[in-house]
Design an enzyme around this catalytic site. Structure first.
Site, short mmCIF file in Angstrom:
data_model
loop_
_atom_site.label_atom_id
_atom_site.label_comp_id
_atom_site.label_asym_id
_atom_site.label_seq_id
_atom_site.Cartn_x
_atom_site.Cartn_y
_atom_site.Cartn_z
N GLY A 14 -0.29 5.69 1.46
CA GLY A 14 -1.04 4.45 1.54
C GLY A 14 -0.06 3.39 2.26
O GLY A 14 1.01 3.66 2.76
N CYS A 15 -0.80 2.67 3.14
CA CYS A 15 0.02 1.49 3.88
C CYS A 15 1.08 0.75 3.17
O CYS A 15 2.44 0.72 3.56
CB CYS A 15 -0.84 0.61 4.54
SG CYS A 15 -2.28 -0.40 3.62
N TYR A 16 0.61 -0.13 2.18
CA TYR A 16 1.84 -0.58 1.34
C TYR A 16 2.86 0.19 0.77
O TYR A 16 4.04 -0.16 0.96
CB TYR A 16 1.25 -1.28 0.06
CG TYR A 16 0.44 -2.66 0.34
CD1 TYR A 16 0.77 -3.82 0.88
CD2 TYR A 16 -1.11 -2.67 0.21
CE1 TYR A 16 0.05 -5.01 1.21
CE2 TYR A 16 -1.73 -3.92 0.29
CZ TYR A 16 -1.05 -4.96 1.00
OH TYR A 16 -1.97 -5.97 1.28
N THR B 152 4.20 2.85 2.00
CA THR B 152 4.98 3.41 3.15
C THR B 152 6.01 2.51 3.36
O THR B 152 7.16 2.87 3.57
CB THR B 152 4.19 3.59 4.48
OG1 THR B 152 3.28 4.68 4.23
CG2 THR B 152 5.14 3.87 5.47
#
Lengths: 337, 337, 337, 337
Positions: free
Chosen positions: C148-150, C152
């Site tokens: 997921g972006c968060y 990472t």
């Protein structure tokens, strides 16, 4: 990666210069070198996050040759370009100047830049670098004057209409232009501070922008045939221009679009929108594309053409790389999207 | 606070309705009442942070009288206004309709809204509420059709030029209009989602916006004399329109500005910029003002007029309150800045 | 250009899918193919301005093999990934899934996605694709679950601190995260309409975001040791997370920065800011980089770490291509900046 | 309109000063007068579009009395406030200082502003103007030091928790603060130019912002108990702060919200969000409100409080008018929304 050509970038700290760096760092055949031409000035930190070589030189012919440069891109104010271009040409390297220093005739320059042109003898040598209209002259040229951002969008929209002879010139054309803030360059000013621009919109340089003569020069319109207004969009980048004209000879929107389709057939960087669709800035930002759409009301003979570019892409650095590719005999699209 | 009049707001959840509420909550003589006209629909939460009374009624004459309303402001889609206005007028309350339901003639409505007008007999009663041009008819009127946002800015810029007879109508006028996103209303759509709008700009409804006939109606221009384009600015609110015209009779920019100064002398909500200055949206947003500036190039006879309003202020809710003040015989500026 | 591998993109109309296309269209060894997996649905227009091949298939093993695909990137909702991944793995192609379908354990998935995992037998096969922490497992893997972006941005900031044993875990860590709107995906919603987001800022999913378990899983923190809040920035793209911790054993900011410098030495996509400097989003947007900066107050033992990525780059499509490069045995940085 | 009191505004060209003007121009009992205290400096144009009286004076006692001023609001840098406040107090007018000149103790000022306080004898007289916490001292006071924008949002969120004794102070509090760009004032700088801020986000003054001591002073927290970070939002106005704490004694979110509901019962400008809802900036911008919401995870004892204000409203000009109302014995809410 070993690449064939070294190209210097002067003015790499400005927005156009930084965009040149961004493009050239992934170019397959050209390797950028950052030129700090203000040699002797107090040391400044290098720009963040770039991997390119950085040299502090005065751009004398000897230095330029010693660095092995094939070309220099001048992303500098016109005063600096006027100083550097002759020195670089004397050094035998190709020069792409992104400023307005060598775009107009000597008299045009004097009128719009409020100073006599200090290098008028170089003007005949400077090819106006709008490839879609002047590709043959640009190919192999050693000195190219890169067009202004507003004129690039305007001329790609207007020139096909003039060529096709469909405009009622007596009624005049209107070019209502809107630009993102990076078009104003990186110099700090109250006019471009966040709180003055965000959630606002304003016109400036109405009827008297320095880019007007470039549009007239290319389109061969008379001054009283064109009204041009520049306006500041609260965004980082992108130019959209809305061109209004009247025509007594066009029969339909289809005919209008056919003019653009024919004129730009095979052009890698011009995209003509299908009928019913108009470009927006998202389609062109971070590219070297110009997107053009058009509407025509056959009943009343009124036409509207919308032209969109990235002011830092096709309007500056992208086009400069396209010109450099042509100058060096490379694939015109190399390194560009 | 005890205030003299109660005014209902239908459509208070939309952007114009919320702005009506914001203005009336500090109005010295009018107290707002939120009307939930979809009586019987599933309960919805009341809007956050407002102190006003909220009633769920079907707007029958009995209900309206029972609530003690003196007026109702319709910030509703035109379909809803068409349904509510007759019912409210029958109840004897004043009606200010912010939609396009009652602005045009029956035939104009049918052409631009693609449906026959269901209440043509009410059209003669509806006064077009642009106070700077129609103040006498508005004063005391019981049914006022509030102008569209684009036409308000356009007509305040164009009408003085037409009145003064200085426009070369054969060459045509251009009105290049730009609006913040709230002008599209609160309905959710892909076209107004953040990532489609932010850092972008685009034209829409070129030459065929529903607001065009309102401009023609007020200015008495012919359809082939005006080219109008609407464009979407990546901001919340504000409209700026750039009007281009040609004139063979105007002698100077000073004369052009004098036309506006004379026309709007004493107007509390029209501000004419001094020569050399043009309005931006920061000067008008969150107000009921229209700011107008102009440039004229006497050598070539080309003129540019810039007109700026808050689309939710002078373009909608502000003007509606100005009209309501006039209808009720109050100070025209009460509650407005 | 003839490139070695064909990679399908499912979900190419979403923001992550479009970014995959943008990256792969200039990748030296991988050629993208757009997969319209909803075969049978009404025809939709192809995405504007792309040159890539477009096929409408149901992703059956036969179809996938017939197209000659080496890999498929799933930029699809987790429900669609759950359906397509098994079919694609059965077809023998490499799969990079950008959704949350295969990131957690079966029990973790059930808790956070409110449904039993329908393919639990595939979970052990799915490698968590954060190359800086799991490079060995990713190299050559055939099934990679893209982070997921968060998480990472969070894990690249937090993991080195945990590894180094410098955090006072009893006092807990705080991760205050801010994301651009494209992180919410392309589905139209009132929450992401322009006028709700622009000129505003808000928190959502406080303490209960679905990405929290990914951070706990990688860092091996306990749930009561981490407070995580997601917040919506009025920008298109970019995530910045501010991590707060306390330490009784670190002696200086220099020691803190040295932990990151050592941990990420040689990493092509992690940039550690020098002391006194902190990253912003401009430095990472449109790249696959993570930029990390840190501050430590030795007197009071309080530390702050700032971590910035492009949510569509290192937070989604960029990292997916990095993983695909590793899976295929290519240069990890191919096609990425 | 004849209003009872005249209040001078020094620094009316800055953002806070302009907001003071905007508020006072519609205040029922106070009439603003613009003070050009740099008498003798080259003439500058008056601010656009205001109707208020403008006087160029040096703020000597004689001049101040001659103008009939009851109060002066100093929206000036702290250096200027340090110069003007004693002169104005000597003239017998009420002074509301919006700068940091008189907020801290002499030693605190010296530490955070890097200069000895030149007027330490005035410090005991300056009442810290946060009405929700110090209303009694403010009522009738003649010299009020208006709080900083960050501390206003922070203290209104933190103080009730400290008072209620529910915070585990050993674990420390985190205050992650985000502000619109107008918080940086109107001075032109590269850091606040549009292209550096738009589509970006960044932290600054981490752990060492000048506003930290104001938070410690009010909350009586120790320096090692609070981590504070200021961050720049790409918007014009608004501050949102996210406060993290741990508690071993709170039992539920309901109990947490009850603390705020009790503390702020009857407060006209503090709005406590219901459970499940958190404030955003749209709810507070252009108002004097502070909106507070909270989340608590009883299982792990972690709490998050979100506090939102308009940095120019409750964070500066709005609160200054609230203080002036209290000082003059007027209705505390007069002229405010």
């Amino acid at each position: 990666m070993s690449r064939t050509y070294l190209a210097g970038i002067a003015g790499f700290r400005g927005y156009s210069g930084a965009e040149l760096l961004r493009i050239l760092e992934r170019h397959p055949s050209i390797e950028p070198v950052l030129l700090e031409h203000r040699a002797g000035s107090p040391a400044e930190p290098e720009p963040l996050n770039h991997a390119s070589r950085w040299v502090a030189i005065r751009c004398t012919p000897e230095e330029v040759r010693a660095e092995g440069l094939s070309a220099v891109l001048l992303a500098t104010p016109h005063e600096v370009s006027l100083e550097l271009a002759p020195r670089l040409l004397a050094a035998g390297v190709r020069v792409i100047d992104l400023s307005g220093a060598f775009r107009l005739s000597a008299s045009g320059f004097e009128r719009w830049y409020k100073m006599p042109h200090p290098q008028p003898e170089l003007l005949p040598e400077a090819v106006y670098g709008l490839p879609e209209l002047r590709r043959k002259q640009i190919a192999g040229a050693r000195f190219i004057s890169n067009p202004g951002c507003y004129p690039t969008a305007a001329n790609l929209a207007i020139q096909p209409l003039i060529e096709a002879g469909v405009v009622n010139r007596a009624a005049g054309l209107v070019c209502d232009a809107k630009s993102g803030v990076s078009g104003a360059g990186r110099a700090v000013s109250a006019r471009t501070s966040f709180c003055e621009v965000a959630e606002s919109f304003s016109a400036y340089a109405v009827l008297e922008h320095r880019h007007v003569p470039e549009i007239l020069m290319v389109s061969e319109l008379d001054e009283d045939e064109l009204s041009f207004t520049a306006q500041l969009l609260p965004i980082n980048r992108g130019i959209l221009e809305t061109v209004y004209f009247r025509s007594g000879v066009l029969h339909s929107e289809r005919d209008l679009l056919a003019i653009y389709a024919a004129r730009y057939a095979g052009e890698p960087f011009v995209y003509v929108s299908p009928s019913g669709s108009l470009p927006d800035l998202r389609a062109v930002n971070y590219t070297n594309r110009c997107a053009i759409g058009a509407v025509f009301d056959a009943r009343t003979g009124r036409g509207v053409v919308v032209s969109a570019i990235d002011n830092l892409g096709k309007g500056a650095a992208g086009q400069a790389v396209q010109n450099l590719n042509l100058s060096l005999g490379l694939d015109e699209t190399a390194g560009l999207v």
